[in-house]
Design a protein around this motif. Structure first.
Motif, short mmCIF file in Angstrom:
data_model
loop_
_atom_site.label_atom_id
_atom_site.label_comp_id
_atom_site.label_asym_id
_atom_site.label_seq_id
_atom_site.Cartn_x
_atom_site.Cartn_y
_atom_site.Cartn_z
N MET A 1 0.72 -1.42 -0.24
CA MET A 1 0.30 -0.10 0.20
C MET A 1 0.74 1.17 0.25
SD MET A 1 -3.19 -0.93 3.29
CE MET A 1 -2.10 -1.06 4.18
N SER B 1 -4.01 12.38 1.37
CA SER B 1 -3.77 11.70 2.48
C SER B 1 -2.75 11.82 3.68
CB SER B 1 -3.95 9.91 2.10
OG SER B 1 -3.18 9.43 1.95
N ALA C 1 -6.48 -2.42 5.04
CA ALA C 1 -6.91 -1.51 4.39
C ALA C 1 -7.60 -2.19 2.62
CB ALA C 1 -6.29 -0.33 4.10
N PRO C 2 -8.18 -2.11 1.96
CA PRO C 2 -8.70 -2.41 0.48
C PRO C 2 -7.36 -1.41 -0.05
CG PRO C 2 -10.70 -1.66 0.95
CD PRO C 2 -9.49 -1.37 2.33
N GLY C 3 -6.84 -1.78 -1.34
CA GLY C 3 -6.76 -1.48 -2.55
C GLY C 3 -5.10 -1.14 -2.59
N ASN D 1 -3.62 2.42 -2.82
CA ASN D 1 -2.83 3.26 -2.28
C ASN D 1 -4.12 3.72 -1.32
OD1 ASN D 1 -1.15 4.30 -4.11
ND2 ASN D 1 -3.76 4.90 -6.33
N LEU D 2 -3.21 3.53 0.10
CA LEU D 2 -4.19 4.02 1.54
C LEU D 2 -4.61 5.00 1.92
CD1 LEU D 2 -4.56 3.23 4.55
CD2 LEU D 2 -2.15 4.36 5.39
N THR D 3 -5.83 5.31 1.94
CA THR D 3 -6.49 6.75 1.88
C THR D 3 -7.02 6.28 3.68
OG1 THR D 3 -8.58 5.86 1.45
CG2 THR D 3 -6.60 6.74 -0.18
N ASP E 1 -10.35 6.06 3.99
CA ASP E 1 -11.31 5.94 3.88
C ASP E 1 -11.24 4.30 4.19
OD1 ASP E 1 -13.42 8.41 3.98
OD2 ASP E 1 -13.52 7.48 2.07
N SER E 2 -10.41 4.09 3.09
CA SER E 2 -9.34 2.49 2.60
C SER E 2 -9.17 2.19 3.97
CB SER E 2 -8.42 2.71 1.93
OG SER E 2 -7.35 2.55 2.11
N SER F 1 -12.04 1.67 6.47
CA SER F 1 -13.18 -0.13 5.36
C SER F 1 -12.37 -1.27 5.92
CB SER F 1 -12.51 0.00 4.23
OG SER F 1 -13.98 1.05 3.51
N GLY F 2 -10.60 -1.03 6.39
CA GLY F 2 -9.91 -2.43 7.23
C GLY F 2 -10.46 -2.25 8.41
#
Length: 385
Positions: A1, A7, A332-334, A336-338, A340-341, A344-345
């Motif tokens: 990530m 972010s 955290a999905p995806g 690129n860590l944000t 929002d992700s 979600s994580g």
């Protein structure tokens, strides 16, 4: 990530001001954030009568993050904390939080106390920054539900319910409450009153102490006159120790019960032999007995680090809070860590065991644990569970 620029970016001016404000705390020598660093902001008491709460929590969290960083961090990213001292005062905490958010820290982490956290959470919400693992069990930070806020520990309602159940099971029904005159004290008083009401009881007396004060004479006189079987204390270690000593000097022979925020080891250190028999509810596993794998992991890392971290309940809570944060990062999905992700994580953690300490987080429930048990000071500076 890899963090997105939006972010994690810190403006040069905001960052320089932040580092200048945090430097007195021995914060790491930070540069403008790069793609392999996640910076958290922590405003807490590092000086004053509640200092040991911030110092010990931070030490436990840093112990975990340092060990994680030595293994490459999470997805190649190191986790670091910028600390700012608020002295356990809401106005200073709000000022610190504003600076941290202006510096664009990724999340706010490990805030110490109810009045300070209540000052910070609206600012975090406005800035859309995650607010993770505050060292408080106040319901006002949990209700109404806030998608940005995640709690490791059980609530003060959970702790006071356990205390009242223990006391009434022992036939001790005349219960008084000594509490801090602020939102923390009211949260503990409300929890105790709720638990007593479920048994058709109410406090036989209540009295207050001001935050960061040890002026307990009036409180001792009021409560002692009611002749309670036990006194439930909702304050920090300095004032609770002062109350216990003064009450005993006034001839009170009953028992004292505290919630976890008091700072158990700090209270034991303050009281010395006068601590014998004082009870404290706990919301994390004992750091003194290696009966659980999480405690063995904690103590092993302390040893590897040269025994610079004191094992106590406050540092254990910091350690577990850091572990919870890192688990959210891992999930955290995806690419690129944000923020929002990350949220979600965290919500994807579900039911997990951290070495025997059960946690559970879902999209509809951000309180990881409702674990609570009682401990007792032994009078030789130690704590027995």
């Amino acid at each position: 990530m890899n963090p997105t620029k939006s972010s994690l970016r810190i403006s040069r001016r905001a960052f320089n001001g932040l580092v200048a404000g945090a430097a007195v705390l021995g914060a790491p020598a930070l540069r403008a954030q790069s793609g392999n660093r996640i910076v958290l902001g922590q405003s807490a008491a590092f000086t004053g009568p509640a200092a040991q709460l911030g110092i010990q929590f931070h030490a436990g969290a840093k112990l975990y993050f340092d060990a994680l960083n030595a293994q490459g961090g999470v997805g190649g990213q190191r986790i670091e904390i910028v600390q700012m001292d608020d002295g356990y005062e809401p106005d200073r905490c709000a000022e610190n939080t504003t600076k941290l958010l202006a510096a664009d820290v990724f999340a706010l982490f490990g805030y110490i106390g109810t009045p300070t956290s209540l000052a910070a959470l609206p600012l975090a919400t406005k800035g859309q920054a995650p607010f993770v693992a505050p060292f408080t069990g106040a319901m006002g930070l949990r209700q109404p539900f806030n998608r940005l806020a995640f709690h490791l520990r059980a609530s003060y309602n959970d702790e006071t319910a356990l205390i009242v159940r223990q006391l009434t099971n022992l036939g001790l029904n005349k219960i008084a409450v000594f509490h801090q005159n602020d939102s923390y004290g009211k949260a503990g008083l409300d929890g105790t009153t709720l638990a007593l009401a479920a048994r058709s009881l109410k406090p036989v007396a209540t009295a207050t102490v001001e935050r960061n004060s040890v002026d307990v004479a009036a409180a001792v006189a009021t409560i002692t006159a009611a002749k309670p079987d036990a006194v439930v204390q909702i304050s920090a270690y300095k004032s609770c120790a002062a109350y216990i000593r003064a009450a005993r000097a006034a001839g009170y022979g009953g028992t004292f019960y505290n919630v976890s925020f008091v700072g158990t080891q700090a209270l034991a250190d303050e009281l010395g032999k006068d601590g014998a028999g004082v009870v404290v509810s706990q919301v994390v596993p004992t750091p003194y007995s290696a009966s659980k794998p999480i405690t063995r992991e904690f103590l092993e890392l302390i040893g590897k680090g040269g025994n610079k971290v004191q094992p106590n309940f406050s540092s254990m809570e910091g350690f577990l809070s850091a572990k919870l944060f890192a688990e959210g990062l891992r999930r955290a999905p995806g690419k690129n860590l944000t923020r929002d992700s990350f949220i979600s994580g965290m919500e994807a953690i579900g039911d997990q065991s951290f070495g025997g300490f059960q946690v559970s987080i879902s999209p509809n429930d951000h309180v990881a644990s409702r674990f609570a048990e009682l401990s007792m000071l032994t009078g030789d500076g130690k704590v027995r569970t």
